[in-house]
Design an enzyme around this catalytic site. Structure first.
Site, PDB file in Angstrom:
ATOM      1  N   ARG A  37       0.792  -1.219   0.000  1.00  0.00           N
ATOM      2  CA  ARG A  37       0.000   0.000   0.000  1.00  0.00           C
ATOM      3  C   ARG A  37       0.833   1.282   0.000  1.00  0.00           C
ATOM      4  O   ARG A  37       0.576   2.198  -0.785  1.00  0.00           O
ATOM      5  CB  ARG A  37      -0.949   0.041   1.218  1.00  0.00           C
ATOM      6  CG  ARG A  37      -2.165  -0.819   1.062  1.00  0.00           C
ATOM      7  CD  ARG A  37      -2.544  -1.467   2.375  1.00  0.00           C
ATOM      8  NE  ARG A  37      -1.571  -2.479   2.705  1.00  0.00           N
ATOM      9  CZ  ARG A  37      -1.664  -3.748   2.291  1.00  0.00           C
ATOM     10  NH1 ARG A  37      -2.707  -4.127   1.632  1.00  0.00           N
ATOM     11  NH2 ARG A  37      -0.713  -4.627   2.569  1.00  0.00           N
ATOM     12  N   THR A  38       1.797   1.362   0.886  1.00  0.00           N
ATOM     13  CA  THR A  38       2.527   2.627   1.019  1.00  0.00           C
ATOM     14  C   THR A  38       3.292   2.926  -0.274  1.00  0.00           C
ATOM     15  O   THR A  38       3.221   4.038  -0.810  1.00  0.00           O
ATOM     16  CB  THR A  38       3.491   2.549   2.220  1.00  0.00           C
ATOM     17  OG1 THR A  38       2.754   2.090   3.345  1.00  0.00           O
ATOM     18  CG2 THR A  38       4.104   3.897   2.531  1.00  0.00           C
ATOM     19  N   LYS A  66      27.167  -4.139  -0.986  1.00  0.00           N
ATOM     20  CA  LYS A  66      28.637  -4.081  -0.962  1.00  0.00           C
ATOM     21  C   LYS A  66      29.139  -3.379   0.290  1.00  0.00           C
ATOM     22  O   LYS A  66      30.320  -3.096   0.422  1.00  0.00           O
ATOM     23  CB  LYS A  66      29.144  -3.333  -2.201  1.00  0.00           C
ATOM     24  CG  LYS A  66      28.768  -3.971  -3.511  1.00  0.00           C
ATOM     25  CD  LYS A  66      29.320  -3.150  -4.672  1.00  0.00           C
ATOM     26  CE  LYS A  66      28.310  -2.976  -5.764  1.00  0.00           C
ATOM     27  NZ  LYS A  66      28.662  -1.907  -6.688  1.00  0.00           N
ATOM     28  N   ARG A  87      11.460   3.721   3.489  1.00  0.00           N
ATOM     29  CA  ARG A  87      10.999   2.718   4.468  1.00  0.00           C
ATOM     30  C   ARG A  87      12.215   1.861   4.799  1.00  0.00           C
ATOM     31  O   ARG A  87      12.892   1.370   3.894  1.00  0.00           O
ATOM     32  CB  ARG A  87       9.884   1.853   3.899  1.00  0.00           C
ATOM     33  CG  ARG A  87       9.616   0.632   4.788  1.00  0.00           C
ATOM     34  CD  ARG A  87       8.383  -0.127   4.414  1.00  0.00           C
ATOM     35  NE  ARG A  87       7.189   0.616   4.769  1.00  0.00           N
ATOM     36  CZ  ARG A  87       5.961   0.094   4.736  1.00  0.00           C
ATOM     37  NH1 ARG A  87       5.780  -1.163   4.376  1.00  0.00           N
ATOM     38  NH2 ARG A  87       4.908   0.824   5.059  1.00  0.00           N
ATOM     39  N   HIS A 115       5.031   5.483  11.617  1.00  0.00           N
ATOM     40  CA  HIS A 115       4.570   5.418  10.217  1.00  0.00           C
ATOM     41  C   HIS A 115       3.654   6.632  10.015  1.00  0.00           C
ATOM     42  O   HIS A 115       2.436   6.510   9.925  1.00  0.00           O
ATOM     43  CB  HIS A 115       3.819   4.104   9.999  1.00  0.00           C
ATOM     44  CG  HIS A 115       3.569   3.749   8.566  1.00  0.00           C
ATOM     45  ND1 HIS A 115       3.712   4.634   7.518  1.00  0.00           N
ATOM     46  CD2 HIS A 115       3.162   2.568   7.997  1.00  0.00           C
ATOM     47  CE1 HIS A 115       3.406   4.025   6.393  1.00  0.00           C
ATOM     48  NE2 HIS A 115       3.072   2.769   6.654  1.00  0.00           N
TER      49      HIS A 115
HETATM   50  N1   CP Z   1      -0.236   0.029   5.762  1.00  0.00           N
HETATM   51  C1   CP Z   1       0.978  -0.287   5.232  1.00  0.00           C
HETATM   52  O1   CP Z   1       2.031   0.293   5.572  1.00  0.00           O
HETATM   53  O2   CP Z   1       0.930  -1.267   4.295  1.00  0.00           O
HETATM   54  P1   CP Z   1       2.171  -1.770   3.417  1.00  0.00           P
HETATM   55  O3   CP Z   1       3.153  -2.400   4.383  1.00  0.00           O
HETATM   56  O4   CP Z   1       1.608  -2.721   2.428  1.00  0.00           O
HETATM   57  O5   CP Z   1       2.789  -0.542   2.793  1.00  0.00           O
END
Ligand code: CP
Length: 289
Positions: A37-38, A66, A87, A115
Site C-alpha cells: 500500500r505505502t 557491498k 521505508r 509510520h
Molecule cells: N499500511 C501499510 O504500511 O501497508 P504496506 O506495508 O503494504 O505498505
C-alpha cells in the site's frame, strides 16, 4: 490539519487539474522493507501529479549489498531526487536520513517506531467517516508493542479529545513512552475486547508483527492472540467502524469485509489523496543547501 485539508482538495480535483504539480520533479522511493500500500499509493500519487519516479523496492540490487552505509546512500540519492521517501527496518533511520539530506525526507515506516503518512491517512479516514476528530473513543487491538501505525496514530490522537483503549496480550502492550504522551484520563488498557466493543466508535486492529520478534518462540505464543469475527460485532454502535492498516493475517475474518463496519479498504484508498497532498506541500520546500 493542513495536510488533511489539502488531501480533501486533491480528492476533489479533476485529474487534469493536478497532472502538472510535480512536473520536472523526481521523487525517490527507497524501500528497504516490503510494502504494497505505502509504496504503490506513493507511486500512484507521484504519477497523478506528473512527477518522475526512481528508487527500489528491494535493496538487494543496490550497493548496500557491498557495504554502503545509509548515510552515503542518502547523500547519493539527494543529488538525483527532489524528495526522498524511505521505508527502513531500523528505528530512527528516516530521522537520520533527514539529518544528512538537503532534500525533504518522508518516513514511510522506520522499523517498529513510526509510520506518519499512514497516520495522516488514518486521520483523514476517521474525519471523513465521522465528520470530526473529537469526542471519539478509539480502541487499538493486537500488537501494540511493535506496530508503528499504532504508535503514530495514538500519538496523533493525543492532540484531540479522543479516549484511547489499548487491548493486547500483556507481552504486546503499547510502549510506556507512548502511553505517557496521552492524558492519563483518556487512556484505558485491557487484555479483553468484549467489555469495550459496544462503547467504541473505531476499533483499529493490527496484525502481530512477526518480523519484529527476536525469538520466534515468543511469536508462536501470541500469534493467535485474537481474531475478530462478524458475530462479535452484534452489539456495536450503528456508526462503529473497523480500521486496519493492512496487511492482515488471521486477525480479521473475511466475512467482515461486506459489513458496513469495514472501513479498511476505504482507508487504504485514502492513501492516494493524502500522499498527493504531502508531495504537493513538499514540492515548494527549498533546497537547504
Ligand atoms: N499500511 C501499510 O504500511 O501497508 P504496506 O506495508 O503494504 O505498505
Amino acid at each position: 490539519m493542513r495536510i488533511l485539508s489539502k488531501a480533501s482538495e486533491m480528492e476533489g480535483l479533476d485529474p487534469r487539474e493536478k497532472s502538472d504539480i510535480l512536473r520536472g520533479k523526481t521523487i525517490a522511493l527507497l524501500f528497504f522493507e516490503p510494502s504494497t500500500r505505502t509504496r504503490l499509493s506513493f507511486e500512484s500519487a507521484v504519477q497523478n501529479l506528473g512527477g518522475k519516479l526512481i528508487g527500489f523496492s528491494n535493496s538487494g540490487g543496490t550497493s548496500i549489498t557491498k557495504g554502503e552505509s545509509l548515510i552515503d546512500t542518502i547523500k547519493t540519492i539527494e543529488r538525483y531526487a527532489d524528495i526522498i521517501i524511505i521505508r527502513h527496518p531500523l528505528m530512527g533511520s528516516a530521522r537520520l536520513a533527514a539529518q544528512v539530506s538537503k532534500k525533504p525526507v518522508i518516513n514511510a515506516g522506520d522499523g517498529a517506531n513510526q509510520h506518519p503518512t499512514q497516520t495522516l491517512l488514518d486521520l483523514y479516514t476517521i474525519q471523513k467517516s465521522f465528520n470530526r476528530l473529537e469526542r471519539l473513543k478509539v480502541g487499538f487491538i493486537g500488537d501494540l508493542k511493535y506496530s508503528r501505525t499504532v504508535h503514530s496514530l495514538s500519538t496523533a490522537l493525543s492532540h484531540f479529545d479522543v479516549e484511547q483503549v489499548f487491548i493486547s496480550p500483556p507481552e504486546l502492550r503499547l510502549p510506556e513512552y507512548i502511553v505517557k504522551r496521552i492524558s492519563p484520563e483518556k487512556v484505558f488498557e485491557s487484555d479483553s475486547i468484549f467489555q469495550w466493543l459496544g462503547k467504541l466508535d473505531v476499533l483499529y486492529a493490527t496484525r502481530i508483527q512477526r518480523e519484529r520478534f527476536v525469538d520466534p518462540l515468543e511469536y508462536e505464543k501470541v500469534k493467535n492472540a485474537y481474531r475478530i469475527t462478524k458475530g462479535m460485532l452484534s452489539d456495536v454502535k450503528p456508526t462503529f467502524r473497523l480500521m486496519h492498516p493492512l496487511p492482515r493475517v488471521d486477525e480479521l475474518s473475511y466475512e467482515l469485509d461486506s459489513t458496513p463496519y469495514a472501513l479498511y479498504f476505504d482507508q487504504l484508498a485514502n492513501g492516494i489523496p493524502v500522499r498527493e497532498a504531502i508531495l504537493t506541500i513538499l514540492r515548494d520546500v527549498k533546497d537547504e543547501g
